[in-house]
Design a protein around this motif. Structure first.
Motif, PDB file in Angstrom:
ATOM      1  N   SER A  49      33.236  60.077 -45.151  1.00  0.00           N
ATOM      2  CA  SER A  49      32.186  59.202 -44.677  1.00  0.00           C
ATOM      3  C   SER A  49      32.560  58.894 -43.246  1.00  0.00           C
ATOM      4  CB  SER A  49      31.966  58.027 -45.644  1.00  0.00           C
ATOM      5  OG  SER A  49      33.104  57.207 -45.683  1.00  0.00           O
ATOM      6  N   GLU A  50      33.858  58.884 -42.841  1.00  0.00           N
ATOM      7  CA  GLU A  50      34.160  58.277 -41.394  1.00  0.00           C
ATOM      8  C   GLU A  50      33.840  59.667 -40.208  1.00  0.00           C
ATOM      9  OE1 GLU A  50      38.075  55.954 -40.475  1.00  0.00           O
ATOM     10  OE2 GLU A  50      38.299  57.745 -41.834  1.00  0.00           O
ATOM     11  N   LEU A  51      32.867  58.957 -39.327  1.00  0.00           N
ATOM     12  CA  LEU A  51      32.420  59.683 -38.291  1.00  0.00           C
ATOM     13  C   LEU A  51      33.448  59.660 -36.913  1.00  0.00           C
ATOM     14  CD1 LEU A  51      28.595  59.121 -38.909  1.00  0.00           C
ATOM     15  CD2 LEU A  51      30.243  60.863 -39.823  1.00  0.00           C
ATOM     16  N   THR A  52      32.940  60.779 -36.304  1.00  0.00           N
ATOM     17  CA  THR A  52      33.672  60.616 -34.748  1.00  0.00           C
ATOM     18  C   THR A  52      33.370  59.283 -34.102  1.00  0.00           C
ATOM     19  OG1 THR A  52      33.787  62.991 -34.576  1.00  0.00           O
ATOM     20  CG2 THR A  52      33.780  61.783 -32.706  1.00  0.00           C
ATOM     21  N   SER A  53      31.944  58.767 -34.310  1.00  0.00           N
ATOM     22  CA  SER A  53      31.363  57.776 -33.628  1.00  0.00           C
ATOM     23  C   SER A  53      32.065  56.252 -34.231  1.00  0.00           C
ATOM     24  CB  SER A  53      30.020  57.318 -33.792  1.00  0.00           C
ATOM     25  OG  SER A  53      29.662  57.430 -35.198  1.00  0.00           O
ATOM     26  N   ASP A  54      32.606  56.632 -35.369  1.00  0.00           N
ATOM     27  CA  ASP A  54      33.166  55.358 -35.837  1.00  0.00           C
ATOM     28  C   ASP A  54      34.998  55.251 -35.233  1.00  0.00           C
ATOM     29  OD1 ASP A  54      31.488  54.700 -37.937  1.00  0.00           O
ATOM     30  OD2 ASP A  54      32.285  56.302 -39.268  1.00  0.00           O
ATOM     31  N   LEU A  55      35.687  56.223 -34.906  1.00  0.00           N
ATOM     32  CA  LEU A  55      36.628  56.230 -34.461  1.00  0.00           C
ATOM     33  C   LEU A  55      36.430  55.839 -32.876  1.00  0.00           C
ATOM     34  CD1 LEU A  55      38.296  59.693 -35.579  1.00  0.00           C
ATOM     35  CD2 LEU A  55      38.085  57.364 -36.714  1.00  0.00           C
ATOM     36  N   ALA A  56      35.517  56.423 -32.234  1.00  0.00           N
ATOM     37  CA  ALA A  56      35.147  55.880 -30.634  1.00  0.00           C
ATOM     38  C   ALA A  56      34.892  54.750 -30.548  1.00  0.00           C
ATOM     39  CB  ALA A  56      33.761  56.843 -30.329  1.00  0.00           C
ATOM     40  N   ILE A  57      34.142  54.046 -31.497  1.00  0.00           N
ATOM     41  CA  ILE A  57      33.883  52.653 -31.555  1.00  0.00           C
ATOM     42  C   ILE A  57      34.985  51.777 -31.696  1.00  0.00           C
ATOM     43  CG2 ILE A  57      32.765  50.556 -32.949  1.00  0.00           C
ATOM     44  CD1 ILE A  57      30.298  52.702 -33.258  1.00  0.00           C
ATOM     45  N   LYS A  58      35.864  52.196 -32.599  1.00  0.00           N
ATOM     46  CA  LYS A  58      37.224  51.337 -32.824  1.00  0.00           C
ATOM     47  C   LYS A  58      38.131  51.576 -31.704  1.00  0.00           C
ATOM     48  CE  LYS A  58      37.266  51.029 -37.672  1.00  0.00           C
ATOM     49  NZ  LYS A  58      36.615  51.757 -38.841  1.00  0.00           N
ATOM     50  N   ALA A  59      38.212  52.739 -30.876  1.00  0.00           N
ATOM     51  CA  ALA A  59      39.190  52.978 -29.903  1.00  0.00           C
ATOM     52  C   ALA A  59      38.469  52.067 -28.642  1.00  0.00           C
ATOM     53  CB  ALA A  59      39.090  54.328 -29.392  1.00  0.00           C
ATOM     54  N   ALA A  60      37.111  52.104 -28.688  1.00  0.00           N
ATOM     55  CA  ALA A  60      36.452  51.088 -27.445  1.00  0.00           C
ATOM     56  C   ALA A  60      36.723  49.626 -27.674  1.00  0.00           C
ATOM     57  CB  ALA A  60      34.998  51.411 -27.513  1.00  0.00           C
ATOM     58  N   GLU A  61      36.545  49.348 -29.003  1.00  0.00           N
ATOM     59  CA  GLU A  61      36.889  47.966 -29.360  1.00  0.00           C
ATOM     60  C   GLU A  61      38.460  47.214 -28.908  1.00  0.00           C
ATOM     61  OE1 GLU A  61      35.534  47.732 -33.563  1.00  0.00           O
ATOM     62  OE2 GLU A  61      33.847  46.689 -32.937  1.00  0.00           O
ATOM     63  N   ASP A  62      39.336  48.482 -29.266  1.00  0.00           N
ATOM     64  CA  ASP A  62      40.574  47.954 -28.966  1.00  0.00           C
ATOM     65  C   ASP A  62      40.968  47.675 -27.378  1.00  0.00           C
ATOM     66  OD1 ASP A  62      43.260  47.840 -29.463  1.00  0.00           O
ATOM     67  OD2 ASP A  62      43.863  50.016 -29.207  1.00  0.00           O
ATOM     68  N   ALA A  63      40.159  48.607 -26.763  1.00  0.00           N
ATOM     69  CA  ALA A  63      40.160  48.591 -25.361  1.00  0.00           C
ATOM     70  C   ALA A  63      39.776  47.526 -24.699  1.00  0.00           C
ATOM     71  CB  ALA A  63      39.545  49.788 -24.283  1.00  0.00           C
ATOM     72  N   PHE A  64      38.332  46.950 -25.103  1.00  0.00           N
ATOM     73  CA  PHE A  64      37.877  45.656 -24.987  1.00  0.00           C
ATOM     74  C   PHE A  64      38.530  44.601 -24.925  1.00  0.00           C
ATOM     75  CE2 PHE A  64      33.498  48.039 -25.815  1.00  0.00           C
ATOM     76  CZ  PHE A  64      33.430  48.395 -24.433  1.00  0.00           C
ATOM     77  N   THR A  65      39.351  44.314 -26.137  1.00  0.00           N
ATOM     78  CA  THR A  65      40.207  43.336 -26.732  1.00  0.00           C
ATOM     79  C   THR A  65      41.387  43.418 -25.717  1.00  0.00           C
ATOM     80  OG1 THR A  65      39.452  43.839 -28.889  1.00  0.00           O
ATOM     81  CG2 THR A  65      41.344  42.460 -28.428  1.00  0.00           C
ATOM     82  N   GLN A  66      42.066  44.441 -25.487  1.00  0.00           N
ATOM     83  CA  GLN A  66      43.354  44.657 -24.815  1.00  0.00           C
ATOM     84  C   GLN A  66      43.094  44.135 -23.293  1.00  0.00           C
ATOM     85  OE1 GLN A  66      43.693  46.948 -22.111  1.00  0.00           O
ATOM     86  NE2 GLN A  66      45.729  46.252 -21.648  1.00  0.00           N
TER      87      GLN A  66
END
Ligand code: ACO
Length: 318
Positions: A49-66
């Protein structure tokens, strides 16, 4: 003069890990064969059920927080991917919708394993031409969904993941120093997916002539890196880290040798991540910045090659 500074970075890897020994239950292979030919020990794999967009969103969230960046500051989203959620619309629009960043351009870029380098050049051009001031570039892939799990020659090579960088306009000479992009479609049959919306209305599976790709990779990666260095008036001795596409440890080692850069100045994450296509360089970058291996103001040479063939390089001051 305007430059594109890297102000943020992030990554995400799916929880499930598939080790070489797990693959021996699926195809006729061994940990020894895979590790000695590729340097790979394990790969992260999404669940159904995990999609490419799910991974992309999590990587983006990580960069926003960092980087302490509010998503509303972003004025362009580029997702480099070969495994979009849908044939259309783009995965980038899903990222845009998730963060509710209204009325900005967002699009996917398809250059297979070179997608992140291609996206860096596009982002840098948008910033230099004053079309954008702050862009997030994400490389995100769920290659496990287009791997033929019956083909031992390919299924052992790939993994899933996502990495991201935020580029911001600055007048300080830093960030993207030069980029070089190339393609040669006559190599189509060496590396392709045997499906597509227009071809046969299927997604297709990865097909590859490994030896063809290997031979091309080392020459093209080193030549592209030398061209990008010469473009910005630098030599290989000015480089703190070579950050190549993480396809195969033997390709990484041979490329470093051809360029005359010591192996201890080469970033390699292929052992743990395998080949994550467009996600491989931002993943390697983000994980090495987080461990402190790569430091602020280091000068990096990024280089990638992938299906098409497409290839390219980027000299980057972080
Ligand atoms: N386990 C065990 N045996 C295997 C496996 C496996 N997973 N895969 C292939 N073999 C066998 C073959 O069937 C062959 O057996 P045979 O001699 O009885 O016919 C034997 O191993 C040798 O096969 P080759 O294909 O010649 O192996 P090679 O040494 O070329 O290694 C590899 C294959 C690792 C794919 C290599 O060619 C390579 O690294 N190529 C680069 C391709 C790459 O990295 N592609 C990734 C995508 S492109 C990119 O990102 C740049």
């Amino acid at each position: 003069m305007i430059y594109s500074e890297i102000i943020g970075f992030g990554h995400y890897l799916p929880k499930k890990i598939l080790k070489n020994n797990d693959l021996t239950k699926i195809v006729d292979t061994s940990d020894e064969w895979i590790y000695s030919r590729t340097g790979i020990k394990q790969r992260h794999i999404v669940n159904k059920s995990e999609l490419t967009s799910d991974l992309a969103i999590k990587a983006a969230e990580d960069a926003f927080t960092q980087s302490n960046t509010d998503p509303s500051e972003i004025d362009c989203i580029i997702v480099a991917t070969t495994t979009p959620d849908n044939t259309f619309p783009s995965t980038a629009t899903k990222v845009q919708n998730y963060f509710s960043i209204k009325n900005i351009p967002s699009f996917d870029l398809q250059a297979v394993c070179s997608g992140f380098i291609y996206s860096l050049q596009v982002a840098d051009s948008f910033i230099k031409s004053k079309k954008s001031k702050k862009i997030i570039v994400i490389g995100a892939e769920t290659l496990s969904k287009i791997v033929d799990w019956k083909d031992r020659r390919t299924c052992v090579l790939f993994g899933d993941g996502a990495g991201s960088v935020i580029l911001s306009s600055t007048k300080i000479k830093t960030g993207v120093m030069s980029t070089k992009l190339y393609s040669d479609g006559s190599w189509h049959k060496s590396l392709f997916a045997d499906g597509g919306p227009s071809l046969n209305q299927k997604v297709g599976k990865i097909r590859m002539d490994g030896q063809d790709v290997f031979k091309q990779a080392v020459n093209k990666l080193s030549e592209a890196t030398e061209m990008a260095l010469s473009d910005c008036g630098l030599n290989i001795s000015d480089i703190d880290w070579l950050v190549p596409h993480q396809a195969n440890q033997r390709i990484i080692k041979s490329t470093a040798k051809k360029l005359g850069i010591e192996s201890d100045k080469t970033i390699s994450t292929v052992e743990n991540h395998a080949n994550t296509s467009a996600a491989s360089i931002p993943l390697a970058l983000s994980s090495s910045l987080k461990t402190g291996k790569i430091k602020k103001n280091d000068i990096l040479a990024l280089c990638a090659i992938g299906g098409g063939l497409t290839w390219g390089s980027c000299i980057l001051k972080v």
